[in-house]
Design a protein around this motif. Sequence first.
Motif, PDB file in Angstrom:
ATOM      1  N   LYS A   6       0.877  -1.242  -0.137  1.00 26.59           N
ATOM      2  CA  LYS A   6       0.161  -0.189  -0.083  1.00 26.59           C
ATOM      3  C   LYS A   6       0.827   1.224   0.185  1.00 26.59           C
ATOM      4  CE  LYS A   6      -4.025   0.385   1.888  1.00 26.59           C
ATOM      5  NZ  LYS A   6      -5.346   0.268   2.607  1.00 26.59           N
ATOM      6  N   LEU A  10       0.987   4.027  -2.878  1.00 26.62           N
ATOM      7  CA  LEU A  10       0.634   5.403  -2.719  1.00 26.62           C
ATOM      8  C   LEU A  10       1.731   6.337  -3.057  1.00 26.62           C
ATOM      9  CD1 LEU A  10      -1.200   5.253   0.922  1.00 26.62           C
ATOM     10  CD2 LEU A  10      -2.403   5.594  -1.249  1.00 26.62           C
ATOM     11  N   TYR A  61      -9.702   3.053 -11.573  1.00 26.10           N
ATOM     12  CA  TYR A  61      -8.896   2.666 -10.356  1.00 26.10           C
ATOM     13  C   TYR A  61      -7.846   3.829  -9.894  1.00 26.10           C
ATOM     14  CZ  TYR A  61     -10.884  -1.920 -11.285  1.00 26.10           C
ATOM     15  OH  TYR A  61     -11.568  -3.210 -11.598  1.00 26.10           O
ATOM     16  N   LYS A  62      -7.590   3.771  -8.805  1.00 28.11           N
ATOM     17  CA  LYS A  62      -6.845   4.830  -8.290  1.00 28.11           C
ATOM     18  C   LYS A  62      -5.226   4.373  -8.564  1.00 28.11           C
ATOM     19  CE  LYS A  62      -7.300   7.241  -4.199  1.00 28.11           C
ATOM     20  NZ  LYS A  62      -7.703   7.600  -2.964  1.00 28.11           N
ATOM     21  N   TYR A  63      -5.131   3.132  -8.785  1.00 25.78           N
ATOM     22  CA  TYR A  63      -3.675   2.851  -9.330  1.00 25.78           C
ATOM     23  C   TYR A  63      -3.796   1.294  -9.850  1.00 25.78           C
ATOM     24  CZ  TYR A  63       1.214   2.808 -10.059  1.00 25.78           C
ATOM     25  OH  TYR A  63       2.424   3.051 -10.964  1.00 25.78           O
ATOM     26  N   PHE A  75      -5.753  -0.924  -6.930  1.00 26.58           N
ATOM     27  CA  PHE A  75      -6.190  -0.241  -5.882  1.00 26.58           C
ATOM     28  C   PHE A  75      -7.446   0.516  -6.263  1.00 26.58           C
ATOM     29  CE2 PHE A  75      -4.624   3.442  -2.593  1.00 26.58           C
ATOM     30  CZ  PHE A  75      -5.164   2.465  -1.560  1.00 26.58           C
ATOM     31  N   THR A  76      -8.487   0.101  -5.581  1.00 28.45           N
ATOM     32  CA  THR A  76      -9.814   0.683  -5.954  1.00 28.45           C
ATOM     33  C   THR A  76     -10.287   2.134  -5.098  1.00 28.45           C
ATOM     34  OG1 THR A  76     -10.785  -0.309  -3.771  1.00 28.45           O
ATOM     35  CG2 THR A  76     -10.648  -1.750  -5.858  1.00 28.45           C
ATOM     36  N   GLN A  77     -11.113   2.629  -5.504  1.00 28.63           N
ATOM     37  CA  GLN A  77     -11.433   4.021  -5.232  1.00 28.63           C
ATOM     38  C   GLN A  77     -12.018   4.102  -3.742  1.00 28.63           C
ATOM     39  OE1 GLN A  77     -14.237   6.446  -7.886  1.00 28.63           O
ATOM     40  NE2 GLN A  77     -13.604   4.698  -9.448  1.00 28.63           N
ATOM     41  N   ASP A  78     -12.196   3.047  -3.112  1.00 23.67           N
ATOM     42  CA  ASP A  78     -12.433   2.657  -1.791  1.00 23.67           C
ATOM     43  C   ASP A  78     -11.113   2.439  -1.029  1.00 23.67           C
ATOM     44  OD1 ASP A  78     -12.741   0.355  -2.518  1.00 23.67           O
ATOM     45  OD2 ASP A  78     -14.337  -0.418  -1.680  1.00 23.67           O
ATOM     46  N   GLU A  79     -10.052   2.334  -1.771  1.00 23.73           N
ATOM     47  CA  GLU A  79      -8.511   2.242  -1.230  1.00 23.73           C
ATOM     48  C   GLU A  79      -8.538   0.804  -0.640  1.00 23.73           C
ATOM     49  OE1 GLU A  79      -7.295   5.522   1.361  1.00 23.73           O
ATOM     50  OE2 GLU A  79      -7.392   7.007  -0.362  1.00 23.73           O
ATOM     51  N   TRP A  97      -6.864  -5.178   2.624  1.00 27.14           N
ATOM     52  CA  TRP A  97      -6.515  -3.572   3.121  1.00 27.14           C
ATOM     53  C   TRP A  97      -5.259  -3.387   2.625  1.00 27.14           C
ATOM     54  CZ3 TRP A  97      -2.900  -2.420   6.579  1.00 27.14           C
ATOM     55  CH2 TRP A  97      -2.770  -1.011   7.106  1.00 27.14           C
ATOM     56  N   ASP A  98      -4.069  -4.556   2.392  1.00 29.15           N
ATOM     57  CA  ASP A  98      -2.777  -4.480   1.869  1.00 29.15           C
ATOM     58  C   ASP A  98      -2.458  -5.854   1.457  1.00 29.15           C
ATOM     59  OD1 ASP A  98      -0.461  -3.259   1.115  1.00 29.15           O
ATOM     60  OD2 ASP A  98       0.072  -2.524   3.235  1.00 29.15           O
TER      61      ASP A  98
END
Length: 248
Positions: A6, A10, A61-63, A75-79, A97-98
């Motif tokens: 994670k 980030l 996706y955020k990544y 990495f989804t939009q709800d992290e 979560w990770d």
Amino acid sequence: MTILLKNTFLMLFVISILSCTKINYLNLNPETEAHYVFREADSKLFGLLNKKGGIVIDANYKYIGWEIEQLMPVFTQDELFVFIDNYGKIIGKEKFWDISLKFNEDLLAVACPKNKKWGFVNRKLSYVVTPEYDEVGYFVDGITVAKKHGKWGVIDKNGMVVIGFAYDKIKGYNDGVLIVQDGSQINVIDVNNKRRGISDYERFFGMVGNSALVEKNEKLVLVSVSKESELMEKPDGIIYSLDRYFDK
């Protein structure tokens, strides 16, 4: 001890936002449908393109990360993390979560979003070790270190406890021998029969095969679960273990 993905994601996400590059090459197998990662200018979300620039996966996706042995973490939009195939289909039912950086002895360390505890999933992304640990390590010969309720122990690939959670630190492992610390006491433990060595060692420097280089009464001592060999008076200055510089 767990290697987290994670924080890596980030950091890469921030770098990508600062970059002017909108399309990055994705190093996938030649047969796969998706070949490029792209970031949508407006939403700043990521998707995948094929060789001709056609959209394979919309920017949802955020990544999107590099493959972990033919599985693609996103990495989804709800992290949270999920894995997708080359056509955007989510693999398995679990979100994480990770996750760890690689499979190890066919298992992947993952953290559950409900309790943020670590466990292990198989290649089908199904849990084989329940997520109940604060930290975990990589498997070596079917066992790994794990931390639970603030103490370290050892579990196997089925989640069975091999050595109970009784130690502040586990400082070294090689050839079935662990160096553990509880308070100021350093012990030498044989994983196979759980024998304990003498517990009056003052400092641990590194593993030498299945023995530990420790300090005792200001002398350097080489100790295993069955034998202790005094080497020399401790020299002035700092002692470094060379184990980490060589492949075993």
